[in-house]
Design an enzyme around this catalytic site. Sequence first.
Site, PDB file in Angstrom:
ATOM      1  N   ASN A 255      28.145  23.102   4.255  1.00 12.80           N
ATOM      2  CA  ASN A 255      27.063  23.390   3.326  1.00 12.80           C
ATOM      3  C   ASN A 255      27.511  24.396   2.268  1.00 12.80           C
ATOM      4  O   ASN A 255      27.758  25.562   2.594  1.00 12.80           O
ATOM      5  CB  ASN A 255      25.858  23.966   4.081  1.00 12.80           C
ATOM      6  CG  ASN A 255      24.731  24.357   3.144  1.00 12.80           C
ATOM      7  OD1 ASN A 255      24.058  23.497   2.586  1.00 12.80           O
ATOM      8  ND2 ASN A 255      24.546  25.657   2.927  1.00 12.80           N
ATOM      9  N   GLU A 256      27.662  23.938   1.046  1.00  8.16           N
ATOM     10  CA  GLU A 256      27.828  24.774  -0.150  1.00  8.16           C
ATOM     11  C   GLU A 256      29.149  25.530  -0.250  1.00  8.16           C
ATOM     12  O   GLU A 256      29.303  26.365  -1.135  1.00  8.16           O
ATOM     13  CB  GLU A 256      26.632  25.737  -0.310  1.00  8.16           C
ATOM     14  CG  GLU A 256      25.327  24.979  -0.542  1.00  8.16           C
ATOM     15  CD  GLU A 256      24.138  25.858  -0.897  1.00  8.16           C
ATOM     16  OE1 GLU A 256      24.208  27.078  -0.707  1.00  8.16           O
ATOM     17  OE2 GLU A 256      23.132  25.296  -1.389  1.00  8.16           O
ATOM     18  N   ASN A 257      30.126  25.251   0.626  1.00 12.87           N
ATOM     19  CA  ASN A 257      31.361  26.033   0.560  1.00 12.87           C
ATOM     20  C   ASN A 257      32.297  25.581  -0.556  1.00 12.87           C
ATOM     21  O   ASN A 257      33.009  26.403  -1.141  1.00 12.87           O
ATOM     22  CB  ASN A 257      32.088  26.009   1.907  1.00 12.87           C
ATOM     23  CG  ASN A 257      31.258  26.682   2.986  1.00 12.87           C
ATOM     24  OD1 ASN A 257      30.250  27.319   2.686  1.00 12.87           O
ATOM     25  ND2 ASN A 257      31.665  26.529   4.221  1.00 12.87           N
TER      26      ASN A 257
ATOM     27  N   SER B 236      28.332  19.286   1.050  1.00  6.70           N
ATOM     28  CA  SER B 236      27.123  19.132   0.259  1.00  6.70           C
ATOM     29  C   SER B 236      26.901  20.472  -0.413  1.00  6.70           C
ATOM     30  O   SER B 236      26.736  21.472   0.290  1.00  6.70           O
ATOM     31  CB  SER B 236      25.936  18.773   1.159  1.00  6.70           C
ATOM     32  OG  SER B 236      24.848  18.370   0.378  1.00  6.70           O
TER      33      SER B 236
ATOM     34  N   HIS C 171      22.848  20.022  -5.014  1.00  4.56           N
ATOM     35  CA  HIS C 171      21.773  20.943  -4.622  1.00  4.56           C
ATOM     36  C   HIS C 171      21.153  21.511  -5.882  1.00  4.56           C
ATOM     37  O   HIS C 171      21.860  21.987  -6.759  1.00  4.56           O
ATOM     38  CB  HIS C 171      22.316  22.095  -3.771  1.00  4.56           C
ATOM     39  CG  HIS C 171      22.850  21.662  -2.438  1.00  4.56           C
ATOM     40  ND1 HIS C 171      23.221  22.556  -1.465  1.00  4.56           N
ATOM     41  CD2 HIS C 171      23.065  20.437  -1.910  1.00  4.56           C
ATOM     42  CE1 HIS C 171      23.647  21.894  -0.386  1.00  4.56           C
ATOM     43  NE2 HIS C 171      23.566  20.606  -0.652  1.00  4.56           N
TER      44      HIS C 171
END
Length: 799
Positions: A405-407, A451, A470
């Site tokens: 997630n978001e890395n 993501s 996102h």
Amino acid sequence: MSEGWTLGTASGPIPAQVPGCVHVDLLAAGLIEDPYLDANELGVAWVGREDWRYTTVLPAPPDGFERTDLVFDGLDTVAAVELDGAVLGRTRNMHRSYRFDVTGRAGAALSVLFTSAYTEAEGLRETLGARPNAYPEPFNFIRKMACSFGWDWGPTLVTAGLWREVRLESWSTARLAAVRPLVTVEGTTGRVEAHLDLERTESGAGRELLVTVEVGGRSSTTTATGAAAVAVLEVPGPALWWPRGYGEQPLHTCTVTLSDGGTVLDRWERRIGFRTVELDQAKDAHGTAFTLKVNGTPVFARGVNWIPDDALPVRVTPERYRHRLTQAADAGVDLVRVWGGGIYEDRAFYDVCDELGLLVWQDFPFACAAYPEERPLRGEIEAEARENVVRLAPHPSLVLWNGNNENLWGFRDWDWEEDLAGDSWGEGYYLGLLPRIVAELDPTRPYSPGSPWSGSWDHHPNDPAHGPSHSWDVWNRRDYDAYLEDVPRFAAEFGWQAPPAFATVRASISDEPLTASSPGMLHHQKAADGNGKLDRGLAHHFTEPAAFDDWHYLTQVNQARAIATGVAHWRSHWPVCAGTVVWQLNDCWPVTSWAAIDGNARPKPLYFELRRLYADRLLTFQTRDGARVLAVDNQSPEPWEGTALVRRLLADGAEAGAGELPFAVPPRSVALLPLPAGLATIKDPVREFLVADAEGLRDVVLGCEDKDFAYPPADLAFALKPGDGALEIVITAGSFVRDLLVQADRLGERAEADRGLATLLPGESVTVTVTGLGGADVDEAAVRSAVFSVNAAEGASRP
Ligand code: BMA
């Protein structure tokens, strides 16, 4: 082995719940306050900094077996397992299971000593060097649920304990150490390829054993002489498993038996489903697609993000999983994304998803931070990923593995690149190790590195035109109208906050007076400048509310409006946009957050709004090339033909224009109907609004913001019809009434309404059925005090 454990504390040993965690034992013994009330969280912070010892006596196994293993399905997290004072093994990963040979040790003193997760994580940070992290806590240095250390919706409750089942397993000759069923469909034939790992005792070494795989009365048998075997079974013409709304969810029991002559040595039984899944990532005129295809059918994913349902995850029972996921399914959700700051969930979670036809997108547990690729983390991550890819392989609901997630986004956008100065940060996991493991162990499922992610470094990782993205500028910096500027290929996260239901607020916060910024409300708001964002978001649309109740109601309305703006717009762009995954379905404690269902399981108005937004049929006003159109969105398998009535009305109900728009929309597609001249434009913005109706569906747009609209006072008449454990409330409007809401939790702690916001024209009625009143006598005055509308909130706020 759930009985007989004790936990050592400064005031002596106390009974320990297994599976469980230190916090639940301390709570049960009255040694800590409930961390979910007021600011008690701060008073229990010490628990996470302590070391803890669990003890019991190793029970006697049944007679007649060569081997007895002590099996821990999960240890949270850094532990030394000791038998009569000697260390059997050490652990440092909550996401793995552990097995120790304890043959002949019955009666020995068993103890599990947990070292504080901080000690381990801070120590490794010291050794390996700090890495960027969106939060101050060192969760990126330990394989433990990241949000245990606090999040922008979660308390900091750093747990320790035997968090999953503990048992003795006795066996002879050989056992099934792992079963990995790869289920595929070719043409009309289902195929189960069961890959087995065998563990053997000395006497079982080299022995020829039989492995049988069986599904629905068919079976196939093979022999095994070593440590691995593959048994293949073909099932002709199986009924296919579909996501909900696309077909049935037939599940078949798959049994794998290991035997030696006539003796059954081990047996494995799980449910499987036959379906195919692909992820279409084709490059096209709009960018790079991100469309899930199940059994060859492209799916518009009506999704929600899932966080651990309790900050103490051991409290989430199978019944609770079922309840929460059923709530999601009842709102029309067909995809749940298990977010990477949490855990690989319990089997009960995926079982319910299999049954309900909820597609599961599973993140590997990495979120919002740079993760070192050095030892010991690298080895832990490889072991954990291997175990969980195998563990979850039987579930047909699982359709996607996602790296993090978001890395990848963080690396590019949050200044990590400079701060890292060449340090490893996790890229090798997301683009190397994890896809290799998925390809090796479960090639039946797609893998996506992250993501958001745009498919390669050629595009910005969060480019909406490429892959999942996102949308967080909205909420953090911008009003929700900005959703209309993009058409993401897959909106994997977007959200807007609102406080929980009033009864949830009152049960967890004892502030007097209770205001939006009283101390308890602020403690139960974890987002950076959360209340500021709520208030600025409100100010775009509404007059500043005068009282807490109006603030509470309007912020909830604004949350529902924000999500409706995004979802309706993006859905109308199907198939360019192939999914919306709302941040977030659930909460892990009572808190102001982006959730649709609050920490005490009560739905916010957003929950009911999701029901409208995620229904097969949706009718909304949209804009194309600067002109207003009516989007008739049909995600059902049937064509939809009908006529929409579009009216231009005045606040007092008078009609300024009307037109009928016939439509015929093929299955799973969207029709955009131009509005006839005379209806497209609102002439008197302060008094006029547009309303579209078709087959019980409605959309309303005002000519201006609510704060500027000439709302008439809400003129409401009530008829109460008690009966059969439920109260029917029929509300008839004498005026135009916007976003009428019955807050059932104000009528009774367990009361629930069957619907959320309703907009009524003069003369129209809505029936709200309230259950769970438990025979309480509710009169009209009580109902009136639980009813809210924009008219009333705006009226009350105006001088
Ligand atoms: C994204 C999520 C979560 C977070 C949410 C709201 O970053 O992945 O980490 O809770 O936004 O800020």
